[in-house]
Design an enzyme around this catalytic site. Sequence first.
Site, PDB file in Angstrom:
ATOM      1  CD  GLU A  27      -2.870   1.189   2.385  1.00 49.87           C
ATOM      2  OE1 GLU A  27      -2.944   0.194   3.136  1.00 49.87           O
ATOM      3  OE2 GLU A  27      -3.684   2.133   2.422  1.00 49.87           O
ATOM      4  CG  ASN A  72      -7.877   2.559   5.213  1.00 47.30           C
ATOM      5  OD1 ASN A  72      -8.704   1.699   4.919  1.00 47.30           O
ATOM      6  ND2 ASN A  72      -7.459   2.732   6.446  1.00 47.30           N
ATOM      7  CG  ASN A 172      -9.426  -1.151   1.533  1.00 41.60           C
ATOM      8  OD1 ASN A 172      -9.061  -2.308   1.699  1.00 41.60           O
ATOM      9  ND2 ASN A 172      -9.288  -0.219   2.469  1.00 41.60           N
ATOM     10  CD  GLU A 173     -10.340  -2.275   5.971  1.00 43.27           C
ATOM     11  OE1 GLU A 173     -10.249  -1.154   6.504  1.00 43.27           O
ATOM     12  OE2 GLU A 173      -9.685  -3.261   6.373  1.00 43.27           O
ATOM     13  CE1 TYR A 244      -3.576  -6.044   9.046  1.00 45.84           C
ATOM     14  CE2 TYR A 244      -5.741  -5.029   8.930  1.00 45.84           C
ATOM     15  CZ  TYR A 244      -4.518  -5.332   8.351  1.00 45.84           C
ATOM     16  OH  TYR A 244      -4.240  -4.916   7.066  1.00 45.84           O
ATOM     17  CD  GLU A 292      -6.151  -4.543   4.277  1.00 46.60           C
ATOM     18  OE1 GLU A 292      -6.007  -4.203   5.469  1.00 46.60           O
ATOM     19  OE2 GLU A 292      -6.589  -3.791   3.393  1.00 46.60           O
ATOM     20  CD  GLN A 350       0.300  -2.029   4.183  1.00 52.16           C
ATOM     21  OE1 GLN A 350       1.189  -1.423   3.661  1.00 52.16           O
ATOM     22  NE2 GLN A 350      -0.828  -1.420   4.576  1.00 52.16           N
TER      23      GLN A 350
HETATM   24  O1  AHR Z   1      -3.091  -2.436   6.311  1.00 55.47           O
HETATM   25  C1  AHR Z   1      -3.361  -1.233   6.939  1.00 55.47           C
HETATM   26  C2  AHR Z   1      -4.807  -0.769   6.762  1.00 55.47           C
HETATM   27  O2  AHR Z   1      -5.651  -1.634   7.467  1.00 55.47           O
HETATM   28  C3  AHR Z   1      -5.354  -0.807   5.347  1.00 55.47           C
HETATM   29  O3  AHR Z   1      -5.066   0.349   4.635  1.00 55.47           O
HETATM   30  C4  AHR Z   1      -6.821  -0.910   5.578  1.00 55.47           C
HETATM   31  O4  AHR Z   1      -7.488  -1.558   4.515  1.00 55.47           O
HETATM   32  C5  AHR Z   1      -6.945  -1.653   6.890  1.00 55.47           C
HETATM   33  O5  AHR Z   1      -7.840  -1.051   7.739  1.00 55.47           O
END
Ligand code: AHR
Length: 506
Positions: A27, A72, A172-173, A244, A292, A350
């Site tokens: 990203e 994002n 994305n999201e 995450y 992700e 990432q």
């Molecule tokens: O990976 C960091 C961020 O986490 C990304 O930009 C977003 O898609 C997620 O919230």
Amino acid sequence: MISARLTVDRDFVLSDLDRRVFGAFVEHMGRCVYGGIFEPGHPTADARGFRGDVLELTKELGPTIIRYPGGNFLSGYNWEDGVGPVEQRPVRRDLAWFSTETNRFGTNEFMDWARAAGIEPMLGVNLGTRGPDEARRFLEYCNHAGGSALSDLRRSHGHEAPHDVKFWCLGNEMDGPWQIGAKTAAEYGRAALETAKVMRWVDPTIQLAACGSSHRNMATYGAWEYEVLDHCYDQVDFISLHTYFNNNADSAPEYFGVIELMDAFIKEVAAICDAVGAKRRSRKKIMLSFDEWNVWYKTHKIEHMRKPGWPEAPHLIEEVYNAEDALIVGGALIALMNNADRVKTACIAQLVNVIGPIMTETGGAAWRQTIFHPFALAARHGHGRVLQAKAESPGYAAQSWPEIPYLYATVVDNPADGTTTVFALNRSLSDPMDLDVVLRGLGADRRLVSATEIHHANLKAVNTKEAPNTVAPAANPDVSVDGERLRAKLKPASWNVIVTQASPRA
Ligand code: AHR
């Protein structure tokens, strides 16, 4: 000593393993691009500005597909800003990360970098500030051979051959209030439908992923997936999942429960997809793109995500991973493989510096974080088909998950070369595990090829520039193979890859 048993049979196959589950993510955030994969003037950089040390580490890590340009960042990105003569590209303020984006690196540079790394590209279209028209124009720029204004524009930018990008993310999201141009499920479902429709008209060979919930704890989780797919089920191939992991309780036994949660999350989303399919009496199955996932909690605070003064390539969320994080990443990879029938793509997020398996110093060294190792081993040895494994193991109860077996494992069999590989995590912190594996019907002439463990007596041990190999793979000498029987002693808190081989089966 814990006793555990794993049984597989050559005829009980869960699914072929799609190699795209070993993907990663780049990203425009912090130092992932600038100071990560791209740093003109770095001692190892080539004429294009690609850091040679990072490129080599990326090849060793072995991702098969790579998602770009966000995240994002995608939701405010104009792809046109990042193509054409570099000196004419605009400098912009990026509202995703409150950083200055110079656009010195854009789509064509990314495509060159991905090809140099031998990785398939995965691109996203901006459905935050833009929509179907921008998406179909971007796709035409990338994938059309020539003879139209946009494909000829790409050719005039020095890329004669089309990029032929097969996998595209529709935004994305889009459910997240933090997202530039966030949408309701109805708004996004319609936008995804119309965007998918015109993109397929431009290139019918592409695969498309709609956005699922940003994470499982979103209030709208479940309802979002259902409503979005109710709009675009026939036009998309995938729905995305993001997660995450955190160890906020600072307790390894609790932390291990996140792997069970990931497995449950996958099964829940598959069930929701199938509910929409059933309502439509559709034979089509939507597949899952876990595009992700990673450990991220030490730097999951706003001060790690934004730096004042609109800096260029600031140090954002540069999480330093420890030994227990490597075990969690190893466990997550097992969960992805154990759901190979539905998860066909996945991206560790990432790649470098920004919650990355690779860490760099701008102008200096690059090294492997602890989580690099399970990923590299899984990507190297995860070939073939995943077998349905029956695991028998004692376990424990935790707040994060009520029943956590000490053993967490998967078995991947590759008839083409006769290899059968066991990936196994011992989640006991105190006891070694006596693991008995029955490889039924998989070849009496089987022999041990390699047994590798990731383990450190100190769960908080980290890799640094000065000590880059503190947590690293080591050989496990306590493994033997006798025909179709494998016996292994696994250290407490260890992640293991055991490769065996028999004669290839047609
Ligand atoms: O990976 C960091 C961020 O986490 C990304 O930009 C977003 O898609 C997620 O919230």
